[in-house]
Design a protein around this motif. Structure first.
Motif, mmCIF file in Angstrom:
data_model
loop_
_atom_site.group_PDB
_atom_site.id
_atom_site.type_symbol
_atom_site.label_atom_id
_atom_site.label_comp_id
_atom_site.label_asym_id
_atom_site.label_seq_id
_atom_site.Cartn_x
_atom_site.Cartn_y
_atom_site.Cartn_z
ATOM 1 N N ILE A 79 0.913 -0.969 0.072
ATOM 2 C CA ILE A 79 0.117 0.018 0.013
ATOM 3 C C ILE A 79 0.847 1.340 -0.042
ATOM 4 O O ILE A 79 1.691 1.559 0.832
ATOM 5 N N GLU A 80 0.690 2.129 -1.020
ATOM 6 C CA GLU A 80 1.494 3.270 -1.171
ATOM 7 C C GLU A 80 0.625 4.576 -0.635
ATOM 8 O O GLU A 80 1.355 5.447 -0.351
ATOM 9 N N VAL A 81 -0.503 4.501 -0.659
ATOM 10 C CA VAL A 81 -1.402 5.456 -0.057
ATOM 11 C C VAL A 81 -2.551 5.040 0.862
ATOM 12 O O VAL A 81 -3.188 3.954 0.443
ATOM 13 N N LEU A 82 -2.490 5.731 2.047
ATOM 14 C CA LEU A 82 -3.658 5.181 2.850
ATOM 15 C C LEU A 82 -4.528 6.603 3.196
ATOM 16 O O LEU A 82 -4.139 7.627 3.322
ATOM 17 N N ILE A 83 -5.874 6.473 2.889
ATOM 18 C CA ILE A 83 -6.625 7.521 3.325
ATOM 19 C C ILE A 83 -7.812 7.039 4.110
ATOM 20 O O ILE A 83 -8.712 6.217 3.858
ATOM 21 N N ASN A 84 -7.786 7.569 5.407
ATOM 22 C CA ASN A 84 -8.553 7.290 6.447
ATOM 23 C C ASN A 84 -9.886 8.212 6.481
ATOM 24 O O ASN A 84 -9.650 9.165 6.916
ATOM 25 N N LEU A 121 1.830 2.039 8.109
ATOM 26 C CA LEU A 121 3.043 2.797 8.135
ATOM 27 C C LEU A 121 4.370 1.995 8.203
ATOM 28 O O LEU A 121 5.521 2.485 7.821
ATOM 29 N N LYS A 122 4.287 0.956 8.853
ATOM 30 C CA LYS A 122 5.517 0.012 8.989
ATOM 31 C C LYS A 122 6.012 -0.270 7.929
ATOM 32 O O LYS A 122 7.154 -0.220 7.550
ATOM 33 N N GLN A 123 5.214 -0.583 6.848
ATOM 34 C CA GLN A 123 5.668 -1.200 5.387
ATOM 35 C C GLN A 123 6.187 -0.111 4.696
ATOM 36 O O GLN A 123 6.999 -0.131 3.811
ATOM 37 N N MET A 124 5.458 1.160 4.878
ATOM 38 C CA MET A 124 5.845 2.633 4.266
ATOM 39 C C MET A 124 7.355 2.736 4.762
ATOM 40 O O MET A 124 8.219 3.537 3.851
ATOM 41 N N MET A 125 7.698 2.875 5.936
ATOM 42 C CA MET A 125 9.000 3.016 6.739
ATOM 43 C C MET A 125 10.299 2.119 5.804
ATOM 44 O O MET A 125 11.173 2.592 5.531
ATOM 45 N N VAL A 126 9.756 0.824 5.597
ATOM 46 C CA VAL A 126 10.576 0.088 4.758
ATOM 47 C C VAL A 126 11.280 0.474 3.516
ATOM 48 O O VAL A 126 12.368 0.394 3.250
ATOM 49 N N ARG A 127 9.944 1.110 3.087
ATOM 50 C CA ARG A 127 10.198 1.525 1.572
ATOM 51 C C ARG A 127 10.789 2.986 1.474
ATOM 52 O O ARG A 127 11.134 3.384 0.410
ATOM 53 N N ASN A 128 10.464 3.686 2.683
ATOM 54 C CA ASN A 128 10.876 5.026 2.823
ATOM 55 C C ASN A 128 10.037 5.987 1.856
ATOM 56 O O ASN A 128 10.517 6.895 0.987
ATOM 57 N N ARG A 129 8.683 5.570 1.464
ATOM 58 C CA ARG A 129 7.669 6.438 0.698
ATOM 59 C C ARG A 129 6.238 6.132 1.149
ATOM 60 O O ARG A 129 6.172 4.982 1.775
ATOM 61 N N GLY A 130 5.502 6.905 0.622
ATOM 62 C CA GLY A 130 4.035 6.606 1.066
ATOM 63 C C GLY A 130 3.462 7.842 1.338
ATOM 64 O O GLY A 130 4.028 8.968 1.629
ATOM 65 N N ASP A 170 12.065 13.324 8.719
ATOM 66 C CA ASP A 170 13.038 13.194 8.081
ATOM 67 C C ASP A 170 13.008 11.832 7.237
ATOM 68 O O ASP A 170 13.885 11.306 6.604
ATOM 69 N N THR A 171 11.673 11.746 6.819
ATOM 70 C CA THR A 171 11.442 10.574 5.893
ATOM 71 C C THR A 171 10.827 11.174 4.607
ATOM 72 O O THR A 171 10.378 12.248 4.584
ATOM 73 N N ALA A 172 10.493 10.316 3.551
ATOM 74 C CA ALA A 172 9.957 10.619 2.251
ATOM 75 C C ALA A 172 8.383 10.432 2.360
ATOM 76 O O ALA A 172 7.869 10.485 1.307
ATOM 77 N N ILE A 173 8.045 10.073 3.422
ATOM 78 C CA ILE A 173 6.622 9.720 3.462
ATOM 79 C C ILE A 173 5.687 11.153 3.831
ATOM 80 O O ILE A 173 6.029 12.060 4.842
#
Length: 264
Positions: A79-84, A121-130, A170-173
């Motif tokens: 998942i690249e985008v999450l919209i709550n 967010l945990k998987q986004m952090m691994v890829r450093n994007r989202g 400090d991330t690209a998220i």
């Protein structure tokens, strides 16, 4: 599913508008909702229009069981985008709200947002994007009678998102919270509210597509708190700068006048 955008509450209104926006951008979609016929119809339209994949999850996220079903459904998705976006309002005064409704609105608009965000967010952090977009409300700035729990949980979403933004600086998220005013959707009817959507002037209803368009512009500019529309911006301004006693009087008088009109 790869390159996916997960949008909760995508049956109609803002959630559906976001589904079309990200479908147009070429993302595969995971959309949730409670009304199976409607959301499946939306999915077919979006797939045929934008030539993407759409997964539907029929679930009620106001309950832990529903959230667990969704978490299980997305366990293999990237998942690249999450919209709550999923949410609901309550019509009664606070003393008349049932325990079930109290638990439901607090679980949906706080627990579900927090747990789902952390999970993805945990998987986004691994890829450093989202991208994480949380839907709040102008009610986060100005609580009103007969709207206490809704506004309070929306304020939680606002604070949660701003805190998340600072943690992820400090991330690209990307992180954004959207605080619209009245939206032309099924929201008020579902809450049993009698409203006039065609009125003009202050506190008018905005089209979901217009709100999404304005919020996406703010996202591109890096604006963390997006307040689409002049009316919502005015609410935010008076809640910050007016003395509290004056603010209370304005809100109380506005609420009384509105209730008189609705009860005629």
């Amino acid at each position: 599913m790869k390159n996916a955008a997960l949008i909760t509450g995508a049956t109609s209104g803002l959630g559906l508008a976001y589904a079309n926006e990200y479908g147009k951008k070429g993302y595969n979609l995971i959309i949730t909702g409670r009304r199976e016929d409607k959301i499946r119809t939306n999915a077919v339209y979006i797939e045929n229009t934008y030539h993407i994949k759409v997964k539907t999850v029929i679930v009620d996220l106001a309950y832990e069981e529903g959230l667990n079903i969704l978490l299980n459904e997305i366990r293999d998705d990237e998942i690249e985008v999450l919209i709550n976006n999923a949410g609901f309002g309550l019509k009664p005064v606070f003393t008349e709200v049932s325990k079930e409704d109290m638990n439901g609105i607090m679980f949906l608009q706080m627990n579900t947002v927090v747990i789902l965000t952390q999970h993805i967010l945990k998987q986004m952090m691994v890829r450093n994007r989202g991208t994480i977009i949380n839907i709040s409300s102008d009610g986060a700035f100005a609580v009103m009678p007969r709207n206490i729990l809704y506004s309070s949980t929306k304020l939680f979403i606002l604070n949660f998102t701003e805190g998340l933004y600072m943690e992820l600086i400090d991330t690209a998220i990307q992180v954004q919270v959207v605080c619209p005013g009245f939206i032309d959707s099924d929201f008020h009817e579902s809450a049993g509210m009698n409203v006039v959507k065609k009125k003009k002037g202050f506190m008018k209803f905005m089209d979901p597509e217009e709100i999404v368009n304005l919020a996406m512009r703010d996202l591109k500019k890096g604006r963390v708190v997006s307040v689409p529309g002049l009316d919502a911006k005015i609410i935010r301004f008076i809640s910050v700068f007016l003395p509290r006693r004056m603010f209370y009087n304005i809100i109380i008088n506005f609420t009384r006048k509105r209730n008189k009109k609705l009860n005629r």
